[in-house]
Design a protein around this motif. Sequence first.
Motif, PDB file in Angstrom:
ATOM      1  N   ALA A  24     -18.493  14.548 -15.330  1.00 41.44           N
ATOM      2  CA  ALA A  24     -19.294  13.271 -15.115  1.00 41.44           C
ATOM      3  C   ALA A  24     -19.510  12.268 -15.890  1.00 41.44           C
ATOM      4  O   ALA A  24     -20.302  10.747 -15.217  1.00 41.44           O
ATOM      5  CB  ALA A  24     -20.715  13.982 -14.672  1.00 41.44           C
ATOM      6  N   ARG A  25     -20.050  12.793 -17.446  1.00 45.25           N
ATOM      7  CA  ARG A  25     -19.686  11.348 -18.674  1.00 45.25           C
ATOM      8  C   ARG A  25     -18.340  10.549 -18.321  1.00 45.25           C
ATOM      9  O   ARG A  25     -18.768   9.319 -19.606  1.00 45.25           O
ATOM     10  CB  ARG A  25     -20.543  12.297 -19.451  1.00 45.25           C
ATOM     11  N   LEU A  26     -17.613  11.282 -18.291  1.00 46.22           N
ATOM     12  CA  LEU A  26     -16.157   9.976 -18.326  1.00 46.22           C
ATOM     13  C   LEU A  26     -16.169   9.014 -17.131  1.00 46.22           C
ATOM     14  O   LEU A  26     -16.741   9.516 -16.311  1.00 46.22           O
ATOM     15  CB  LEU A  26     -14.785  10.695 -17.833  1.00 46.22           C
ATOM     16  N   PRO A  27     -16.073   7.684 -17.893  1.00 43.16           N
ATOM     17  CA  PRO A  27     -15.728   6.895 -16.825  1.00 43.16           C
ATOM     18  C   PRO A  27     -14.780   7.126 -15.553  1.00 43.16           C
ATOM     19  O   PRO A  27     -13.700   7.769 -15.634  1.00 43.16           O
ATOM     20  CB  PRO A  27     -15.099   5.949 -17.153  1.00 43.16           C
ATOM     21  N   LEU A  28     -15.576   6.690 -14.422  1.00 45.00           N
ATOM     22  CA  LEU A  28     -15.113   6.835 -13.496  1.00 45.00           C
ATOM     23  C   LEU A  28     -13.638   5.977 -13.055  1.00 45.00           C
ATOM     24  O   LEU A  28     -13.774   4.204 -13.671  1.00 45.00           O
ATOM     25  CB  LEU A  28     -15.793   6.697 -11.858  1.00 45.00           C
ATOM     26  N   LYS A  29     -12.581   5.896 -13.004  1.00 40.39           N
ATOM     27  CA  LYS A  29     -11.026   5.277 -13.205  1.00 40.39           C
ATOM     28  C   LYS A  29     -10.795   5.169 -11.188  1.00 40.39           C
ATOM     29  O   LYS A  29     -10.527   5.725 -11.219  1.00 40.39           O
ATOM     30  CB  LYS A  29     -10.188   6.301 -13.813  1.00 40.39           C
ATOM     31  N   LEU A  30     -10.833   3.562 -11.545  1.00 36.94           N
ATOM     32  CA  LEU A  30     -10.777   3.183 -10.198  1.00 36.94           C
ATOM     33  C   LEU A  30      -9.034   2.842  -9.981  1.00 36.94           C
ATOM     34  O   LEU A  30      -9.020   2.383 -11.108  1.00 36.94           O
ATOM     35  CB  LEU A  30     -11.423   1.853  -9.150  1.00 36.94           C
ATOM     36  N   PRO A  31      -8.325   3.284  -8.922  1.00 36.79           N
ATOM     37  CA  PRO A  31      -7.198   2.807  -8.969  1.00 36.79           C
ATOM     38  C   PRO A  31      -6.458   1.150  -8.371  1.00 36.79           C
ATOM     39  O   PRO A  31      -7.564   0.197  -8.155  1.00 36.79           O
ATOM     40  CB  PRO A  31      -6.413   3.783  -7.576  1.00 36.79           C
ATOM     41  N   THR A  32      -5.569   0.920  -9.693  1.00 35.43           N
ATOM     42  CA  THR A  32      -4.818  -0.793  -9.598  1.00 35.43           C
ATOM     43  C   THR A  32      -4.586  -1.039  -8.041  1.00 35.43           C
ATOM     44  O   THR A  32      -3.458  -0.665  -7.629  1.00 35.43           O
ATOM     45  CB  THR A  32      -3.879  -1.087 -10.207  1.00 35.43           C
ATOM     46  N   LEU A  33      -5.627  -1.942  -7.890  1.00 34.80           N
ATOM     47  CA  LEU A  33      -4.897  -3.263  -6.361  1.00 34.80           C
ATOM     48  C   LEU A  33      -3.905  -4.103  -7.119  1.00 34.80           C
ATOM     49  O   LEU A  33      -4.043  -5.029  -7.518  1.00 34.80           O
ATOM     50  CB  LEU A  33      -6.279  -3.544  -5.784  1.00 34.80           C
ATOM     51  N   TYR A  34      -2.875  -4.180  -6.540  1.00 37.07           N
ATOM     52  CA  TYR A  34      -1.571  -4.554  -6.992  1.00 37.07           C
ATOM     53  C   TYR A  34      -2.110  -6.272  -5.360  1.00 37.07           C
ATOM     54  O   TYR A  34      -2.564  -5.663  -4.334  1.00 37.07           O
ATOM     55  CB  TYR A  34       0.010  -4.384  -6.935  1.00 37.07           C
ATOM     56  N   PRO A  35      -1.727  -7.429  -6.259  1.00 36.16           N
ATOM     57  CA  PRO A  35      -2.018  -8.076  -4.896  1.00 36.16           C
ATOM     58  C   PRO A  35      -0.607  -8.616  -3.600  1.00 36.16           C
ATOM     59  O   PRO A  35       0.354  -7.422  -4.611  1.00 36.16           O
ATOM     60  CB  PRO A  35      -1.993  -9.467  -5.321  1.00 36.16           C
ATOM     61  N   LYS A  36      -1.156  -8.398  -2.194  1.00 35.83           N
ATOM     62  CA  LYS A  36      -0.383  -8.506  -1.378  1.00 35.83           C
ATOM     63  C   LYS A  36       0.869  -9.343  -1.292  1.00 35.83           C
ATOM     64  O   LYS A  36       1.072 -10.437  -2.212  1.00 35.83           O
ATOM     65  CB  LYS A  36      -0.950  -8.023  -0.141  1.00 35.83           C
ATOM     66  N   THR A  37       2.228  -9.562  -0.958  1.00 34.32           N
ATOM     67  CA  THR A  37       3.579  -9.797  -0.760  1.00 34.32           C
ATOM     68  C   THR A  37       3.300 -10.751   0.215  1.00 34.32           C
ATOM     69  O   THR A  37       2.528 -10.615   1.555  1.00 34.32           O
ATOM     70  CB  THR A  37       4.719  -8.941  -0.361  1.00 34.32           C
ATOM     71  N   PRO A  38       3.406 -12.116  -0.005  1.00 29.37           N
ATOM     72  CA  PRO A  38       2.742 -13.099   0.992  1.00 29.37           C
ATOM     73  C   PRO A  38       4.297 -13.296   1.572  1.00 29.37           C
ATOM     74  O   PRO A  38       5.326 -12.786   1.501  1.00 29.37           O
ATOM     75  CB  PRO A  38       2.787 -13.982   0.472  1.00 29.37           C
ATOM     76  N   LEU A  39       3.439 -13.305   3.374  1.00 32.69           N
ATOM     77  CA  LEU A  39       4.561 -13.583   3.902  1.00 32.69           C
ATOM     78  C   LEU A  39       5.285 -14.437   4.332  1.00 32.69           C
ATOM     79  O   LEU A  39       5.030 -15.628   3.768  1.00 32.69           O
ATOM     80  CB  LEU A  39       3.566 -13.243   5.401  1.00 32.69           C
ATOM     81  N   SER A  40       7.240 -14.102   4.677  1.00 35.51           N
ATOM     82  CA  SER A  40       7.797 -14.917   3.949  1.00 35.51           C
ATOM     83  C   SER A  40       7.026 -16.290   6.087  1.00 35.51           C
ATOM     84  O   SER A  40       6.518 -15.962   6.516  1.00 35.51           O
ATOM     85  CB  SER A  40       8.655 -14.624   4.880  1.00 35.51           C
ATOM     86  N   PRO A  41       7.555 -17.651   4.828  1.00 33.66           N
ATOM     87  CA  PRO A  41       6.603 -18.985   5.957  1.00 33.66           C
ATOM     88  C   PRO A  41       7.610 -19.027   7.200  1.00 33.66           C
ATOM     89  O   PRO A  41       9.261 -19.049   6.815  1.00 33.66           O
ATOM     90  CB  PRO A  41       7.355 -20.308   5.196  1.00 33.66           C
TER      91      PRO A  41
END
Length: 176
Positions: free
Chosen positions: A47-64
């Motif tokens: 409980a004392r350890l800091p909470l590690k959140l998952p890394t969110l990577y940016p979504k790949t842009p849709l092709s125009p």
Amino acid sequence: MSRQLNMDTVQQNFWKEEFLRQKMLRCEWHRKYGSMVKAKQKAKAAARLPLKLPTLYPKTPLSPPPAPKAVPSRAPSPAPGAPIQSEMYPVPPATRALLYEGISHDLQGRYHYLNTRKLDMPEMRYLFPVTTNFTYGWQLGPPVKQELVSCKMCRIESFFRKNGAFALLDPRDLAL
């Protein structure tokens, strides 16, 4: 309690048995409850350890979408329905040009740009109130100057009492 120096074998055996009995009680307790204590200690440490959140990577842009074959003669302008990535409106080109004229040490360049940008109302710079402090001055309009009344009796120069904090109230100190 002082220590007795004249101990005979009966007293020595008594203390020896007492010591062994206490030791056996401790061992029995540890065998019975030790695993629960260790589990609680591990839970507290986790409980004392800091909470590690998952890394969110940016979504790949849709092709125009493919461009139409019939190209209009005018230059393309930014689409009004395109999602805006910033919380600020784009800076007008005339104001942006101030950045590149002179240096801040001579009250030009960035200094002049920031002072010019500061004069704009927040509604002209931001799309929406970014912080809660923005809501206090959001869409108030231009500041209105109040003219001072020429009557000195009507003007209150300070909210402090003129005759001290612990003195009786003076009718001139009250603003009604």
